[in-house]
Structures are given as C-alpha cells and as structure tokens.
Write a protein that holds these residues in place. Structure first.
Motif, PDB file in Angstrom:
ATOM      1  N   LEU A 204       0.733  -1.213  -0.101  1.00  0.00           N
ATOM      2  CA  LEU A 204       0.101  -0.206   0.803  1.00  0.00           C
ATOM      3  C   LEU A 204       0.918   1.410  -0.163  1.00  0.00           C
ATOM      4  O   LEU A 204       0.732   3.124  -0.476  1.00  0.00           O
ATOM      5  CB  LEU A 204      -1.143  -0.299   1.047  1.00  0.00           C
ATOM      6  N   ASN A 205       2.106   1.552   0.845  1.00  0.00           N
ATOM      7  CA  ASN A 205       3.112   2.441   0.538  1.00  0.00           C
ATOM      8  C   ASN A 205       4.117   2.512  -0.670  1.00  0.00           C
ATOM      9  O   ASN A 205       4.632   3.589  -0.496  1.00  0.00           O
ATOM     10  CB  ASN A 205       3.893   2.530   2.031  1.00  0.00           C
ATOM     11  N   HIS A 206       3.436   1.435  -1.735  1.00  0.00           N
ATOM     12  CA  HIS A 206       4.270   1.747  -2.866  1.00  0.00           C
ATOM     13  C   HIS A 206       4.201   2.747  -3.266  1.00  0.00           C
ATOM     14  O   HIS A 206       3.757   3.907  -3.599  1.00  0.00           O
ATOM     15  CB  HIS A 206       4.527   0.128  -3.707  1.00  0.00           C
ATOM     16  N   PRO A 207       5.485   3.326  -3.937  1.00  0.00           N
ATOM     17  CA  PRO A 207       5.484   4.706  -4.582  1.00  0.00           C
ATOM     18  C   PRO A 207       4.744   5.059  -5.988  1.00  0.00           C
ATOM     19  O   PRO A 207       4.107   6.098  -7.069  1.00  0.00           O
ATOM     20  CB  PRO A 207       7.148   4.087  -5.513  1.00  0.00           C
ATOM     21  N   ARG A 208       4.135   3.595  -6.700  1.00  0.00           N
ATOM     22  CA  ARG A 208       3.055   3.176  -7.590  1.00  0.00           C
ATOM     23  C   ARG A 208       1.676   2.958  -6.790  1.00  0.00           C
ATOM     24  O   ARG A 208       0.813   2.408  -8.411  1.00  0.00           O
ATOM     25  CB  ARG A 208       3.841   2.519  -9.218  1.00  0.00           C
ATOM     26  N   ALA A 209       1.540   2.756  -5.729  1.00  0.00           N
ATOM     27  CA  ALA A 209       0.164   2.781  -5.526  1.00  0.00           C
ATOM     28  C   ALA A 209      -0.708   3.141  -6.187  1.00  0.00           C
ATOM     29  O   ALA A 209      -1.836   2.858  -5.567  1.00  0.00           O
ATOM     30  CB  ALA A 209       0.571   3.120  -3.857  1.00  0.00           C
ATOM     31  N   ARG A 210      -0.617   4.515  -6.220  1.00  0.00           N
ATOM     32  CA  ARG A 210      -1.779   4.970  -6.406  1.00  0.00           C
ATOM     33  C   ARG A 210      -2.205   5.191  -8.376  1.00  0.00           C
ATOM     34  O   ARG A 210      -2.583   5.777  -8.616  1.00  0.00           O
ATOM     35  CB  ARG A 210      -1.087   7.148  -6.548  1.00  0.00           C
TER      36      ARG A 210
ATOM     37  N   SER B 217       7.097  -3.138 -18.415  1.00  0.00           N
ATOM     38  CA  SER B 217       8.582  -1.997 -18.275  1.00  0.00           C
ATOM     39  C   SER B 217       9.180  -1.266 -17.600  1.00  0.00           C
ATOM     40  O   SER B 217      10.617  -1.191 -16.882  1.00  0.00           O
ATOM     41  CB  SER B 217       9.146  -1.627 -19.333  1.00  0.00           C
ATOM     42  N   GLU B 218       7.467  -0.626 -16.515  1.00  0.00           N
ATOM     43  CA  GLU B 218       8.719   0.432 -15.407  1.00  0.00           C
ATOM     44  C   GLU B 218       7.931  -0.395 -14.754  1.00  0.00           C
ATOM     45  O   GLU B 218       8.950   0.251 -12.933  1.00  0.00           O
ATOM     46  CB  GLU B 218       6.454   0.775 -15.396  1.00  0.00           C
ATOM     47  N   VAL B 219       8.269  -1.588 -14.109  1.00  0.00           N
ATOM     48  CA  VAL B 219       7.729  -2.112 -12.937  1.00  0.00           C
ATOM     49  C   VAL B 219       9.864  -3.633 -12.896  1.00  0.00           C
ATOM     50  O   VAL B 219       9.929  -3.602 -11.888  1.00  0.00           O
ATOM     51  CB  VAL B 219       7.309  -2.904 -12.348  1.00  0.00           C
ATOM     52  N   LEU B 220      10.264  -3.219 -13.517  1.00  0.00           N
ATOM     53  CA  LEU B 220      11.140  -4.391 -14.342  1.00  0.00           C
ATOM     54  C   LEU B 220      11.990  -4.422 -13.348  1.00  0.00           C
ATOM     55  O   LEU B 220      13.065  -4.937 -12.891  1.00  0.00           O
ATOM     56  CB  LEU B 220      11.565  -4.560 -15.580  1.00  0.00           C
ATOM     57  N   ASN B 221      12.854  -3.370 -12.863  1.00  0.00           N
ATOM     58  CA  ASN B 221      14.007  -3.333 -11.709  1.00  0.00           C
ATOM     59  C   ASN B 221      13.051  -3.315 -10.030  1.00  0.00           C
ATOM     60  O   ASN B 221      14.196  -3.571  -9.829  1.00  0.00           O
ATOM     61  CB  ASN B 221      14.342  -1.875 -12.288  1.00  0.00           C
ATOM     62  N   ASP B 222      12.129  -3.594 -10.190  1.00  0.00           N
ATOM     63  CA  ASP B 222      11.504  -3.374  -9.321  1.00  0.00           C
ATOM     64  C   ASP B 222      11.936  -5.142  -8.173  1.00  0.00           C
ATOM     65  O   ASP B 222      11.774  -6.587  -9.581  1.00  0.00           O
ATOM     66  CB  ASP B 222      10.020  -3.615  -8.377  1.00  0.00           C
TER      67      ASP B 222
ATOM     68  N   LEU C  37      -3.538  -4.857  -0.224  1.00  0.00           N
ATOM     69  CA  LEU C  37      -3.122  -4.540  -0.844  1.00  0.00           C
ATOM     70  C   LEU C  37      -3.274  -3.145  -2.592  1.00  0.00           C
ATOM     71  O   LEU C  37      -4.522  -3.164  -2.527  1.00  0.00           O
ATOM     72  CB  LEU C  37      -2.488  -5.374  -2.180  1.00  0.00           C
ATOM     73  N   SER C  38      -2.734  -3.273  -2.466  1.00  0.00           N
ATOM     74  CA  SER C  38      -2.342  -2.094  -4.221  1.00  0.00           C
ATOM     75  C   SER C  38      -2.181  -3.080  -5.119  1.00  0.00           C
ATOM     76  O   SER C  38      -1.686  -3.360  -5.768  1.00  0.00           O
ATOM     77  CB  SER C  38      -1.014  -0.714  -3.830  1.00  0.00           C
ATOM     78  N   VAL C  39      -3.921  -2.314  -5.777  1.00  0.00           N
ATOM     79  CA  VAL C  39      -4.120  -2.888  -7.580  1.00  0.00           C
ATOM     80  C   VAL C  39      -3.810  -2.412  -8.407  1.00  0.00           C
ATOM     81  O   VAL C  39      -4.445  -1.556  -8.743  1.00  0.00           O
ATOM     82  CB  VAL C  39      -5.186  -3.754  -7.220  1.00  0.00           C
ATOM     83  N   ILE C  40      -3.054  -2.642  -9.695  1.00  0.00           N
ATOM     84  CA  ILE C  40      -2.465  -1.997 -10.108  1.00  0.00           C
ATOM     85  C   ILE C  40      -2.764  -2.885 -11.680  1.00  0.00           C
ATOM     86  O   ILE C  40      -1.852  -3.447 -12.010  1.00  0.00           O
ATOM     87  CB  ILE C  40      -1.029  -1.554 -10.447  1.00  0.00           C
ATOM     88  N   GLU C  41      -3.523  -2.112 -12.368  1.00  0.00           N
ATOM     89  CA  GLU C  41      -3.766  -2.965 -14.136  1.00  0.00           C
ATOM     90  C   GLU C  41      -2.088  -2.381 -14.896  1.00  0.00           C
ATOM     91  O   GLU C  41      -2.170  -1.840 -15.251  1.00  0.00           O
ATOM     92  CB  GLU C  41      -4.916  -2.093 -14.760  1.00  0.00           C
ATOM     93  N   LEU C  42      -2.557  -3.768 -15.302  1.00  0.00           N
ATOM     94  CA  LEU C  42      -1.214  -3.960 -16.501  1.00  0.00           C
ATOM     95  C   LEU C  42      -1.636  -3.120 -17.541  1.00  0.00           C
ATOM     96  O   LEU C  42      -3.064  -4.491 -18.305  1.00  0.00           O
ATOM     97  CB  LEU C  42      -0.669  -5.586 -16.203  1.00  0.00           C
ATOM     98  N   ASP C  43      -0.973  -2.628 -17.988  1.00  0.00           N
ATOM     99  CA  ASP C  43      -1.292  -2.061 -19.196  1.00  0.00           C
ATOM    100  C   ASP C  43      -0.819  -2.900 -21.117  1.00  0.00           C
ATOM    101  O   ASP C  43      -0.109  -2.333 -21.052  1.00  0.00           O
ATOM    102  CB  ASP C  43      -0.853  -0.477 -20.052  1.00  0.00           C
ATOM    103  N   GLU C  44      -0.515  -4.067 -21.013  1.00  0.00           N
ATOM    104  CA  GLU C  44      -0.339  -5.285 -22.121  1.00  0.00           C
ATOM    105  C   GLU C  44      -1.350  -5.777 -22.483  1.00  0.00           C
ATOM    106  O   GLU C  44      -2.269  -6.438 -21.562  1.00  0.00           O
ATOM    107  CB  GLU C  44       0.691  -5.801 -20.800  1.00  0.00           C
ATOM    108  N   PRO C  45      -1.401  -6.503 -23.309  1.00  0.00           N
ATOM    109  CA  PRO C  45      -1.670  -7.504 -24.463  1.00  0.00           C
ATOM    110  C   PRO C  45      -2.259  -8.730 -23.455  1.00  0.00           C
ATOM    111  O   PRO C  45      -2.819  -9.171 -23.476  1.00  0.00           O
ATOM    112  CB  PRO C  45      -1.934  -7.745 -25.428  1.00  0.00           C
TER     113      PRO C  45
END
Length: 306
Positions: free
Chosen positions: A177-183, A190-195, A262-270
């Motif tokens: 929930l406190n993750h930088p991308r949680a919002r 590709s934006e989270v490959l380094n996480d 949890l923070s649930v984020i949709e994946l912008d991937e086909p």
C-alpha cells in the motif's frame, strides 16, 4: 544385460532404502531386515542388473552411476504404484466413476476448489484425481491419453486437442500500500522491471511466462523470493517484500471484494488477459463422468470484472 525376472519390488525397496540412507545397516533397519539379508538381496539385484550399484566404503556406501540411474527409476516406480492405489481406492469403496484431471496453478488455486466441490455434490458417485502441472505438460498429457480433462492457460500450437472456454481472467500487478506506484491505476510491465519481485515457484506457468517476458525486454528479474501459492505471494507483497503478478481472481474474497491490504494496478499489456480453457482430446470419446465434468466447468464460464 538386465534380467527383470531375477528381482522384484522388495529388492527395489531394499535398494532404495540403502541408497537413501547411504548405509547398508541403516537402510536394512528401515525395511525391517537384518543387514545380512539386505546384503544378500543387494547382491542378487546387482547380478540381475549386471553392474555394481554401490561402492562400499568404511563408513557407508556411495552410489555408482548405475546406482544413481536405478534410484531415479525406482522412485518413479513406487510413485506410480502409489498413484495406482490412489486411483483404485475409490473403486474399491464402491465409487462408480473416476476422472483424471490436471490443471495449472492459476485454476487450481482460484476457481477449481469451488467448482469441483459443486460438481462432486451433484455427482457423489464420482471421484477425481487432481494434479497441478504447467499448461504445456497438461496439453501433452491429454494428447497422450494420460488424463481425461485438463485446465490450461496457454494453447500449444499443433496439438490435436479441443479447447473449451472456462474462465476469463487477467493478470494484475500487486504492490504494498505504501509503494511509490500504489496510486497508479494502470502501468506498463517495463516500468517495474527493476523492482524486487515475489514469484510463484519455478516451473509454474506464471513464473515461466513472467521471466520470459522480462527476458524479451532485455531484463533479468530481481526475484526476491519464490512461494507455492497466490495467497503466499499476496502476503509477501503486503509485507513489503516486493511486487508481484497474480490473476485478479486470486484477490477476490468470499464476499466478492478485492483484498484491502494490497495496491492492485491494472497491467497495460495485451498479454495481461489470462483466460483459462478446458482441454480434452475428443469430447465424444470421453467417458460419461468426464463429459459431465467438462460440461460443468464450461457452464461456469465467466469473467472477473475490473
């Protein structure tokens, strides 16, 4: 040359006990034999195989190359025997039908528990043997006739099988929930490959797919920990270990609501669409119980809404 008529399952059981104990005396104790009797059986087995299976040492024994090979096969033999007894047990209890079902991790940990429970209540005379395998292995087992019904997420090009829609689902990114991308509402992979990532165990379809997708983008994932279930992935992510990819269905509670931890984020991937299909070799060739199971699963076809 090996002479199968000169050894039996008891000989293999003695061999396996000694091989796993790496000690003749300790192995003999595990199968309730005197060391002299175990040694006699072992010599007979080596004569039948035509090669030494152990190298004798002062403090025990070590397997030869032939011994290592035999140990692998002996383990498979006893595993198959256990499966045979498991398959026959329901018939001995008077159960009139049996269905062999293989499913991938996604289906096994999300939809199948409730769906199979409902099916077995409707057909109490049927038993099901369920095993979890990657989709590719399931399709190949269906083609070979080793299982009656499979549930898969991936199609195998050229495989002569029938695929019937079962459930429509999609992968999402989960983060603390406190993750930088949680919002964020949507995000590219590709934006989270380094996480750091929390992943299902190696060999699961989602693990293989995620690692291969990252590799296609020229990245090697930082897999911080691997676990055996989606629930474990969620708990680890919630605790701040890393981010993870899971089917949205794995986040739905018994009241139909998303997890709040949890923070649930949709994946912008086909490729985020992760549909499940029932796989059979030939619908018409199924026994009546397997056909009923197929119809039951297909009737539950639905989509997890965003």
């Amino acid at each position: 040359m090996t002479n199968p008529s000169r050894y039996d399952l008891d000989d293999l059981r003695v061999f396996l006990a000694i091989a796993e104990a790496r000690n003749l005396t300790h192995g003999a104790q595990q199968v309730n034999l005197a060391p002299s009797s175990a040694s006699h059986r072992l010599r007979g087995l080596e004569e039948a195989m035509g090669t030494p299976l152990f190298t004798r040492q002062a403090r025990g024994v070590t397997l030869t190359a032939a011994g290592e090979t035999l140990m692998r096969h002996a383990r498979r033999v006893f595993a198959q025997l256990e499966q045979m007894h498991a398959d026959l047990s329901p018939l001995a209890r008077g159960v009139r039908g049996h269905v062999r079902l293989w499913a991938n991790t996604h289906a096994t940990h999300t939809y199948l528990p409730a769906d199979l429970s409902a099916f077995l209540k409707e057909f109490p005379q049927v038993s099901i043997s369920l095993e979890e395998h990657p989709s590719l292995d399931i399709v190949m087992a269906v083609v070979r006739g080793e299982v009656d019904v499979g549930v898969v997420a991936d199609e195998v090009e050229g495989a002569d099988v029938e695929l019937i829609p079962y459930r429509f689902d999609h992968l999402v990114l989960i983060a603390p929930l406190n993750h930088p991308r949680a919002r964020r509402k949507r995000i590219k992979f590709s934006e989270v490959l380094n996480d750091p990532f929390v992943m299902l165990h190696a060999g699961s379809s989602i693990h293989t797919f995620t690692v291969n997708t990252a590799a296609a983008l020229g990245k090697h994932l930082d897999v911080r920990i691997q676990v055996r279930s989606f629930e474990a992935v969620c708990r680890m992510v919630s605790a701040g270990v890393g981010v993870g990819l899971v089917p949205r269905s794995a986040l739905i509670d018994h009241q139909g609501k998303l997890r709040a931890d949890l923070s649930v984020i949709e994946l912008d991937e086909p490729w985020a669409q992760r549909d499940l299909k029932v796989c059979v070799r030939n619908t018409e060739a199924l026994n009546s119980f397997a056909k009923h199971l197929l119809l039951h699963l297909a009737a539950n076809c639905s989509e997890i809404k965003k």
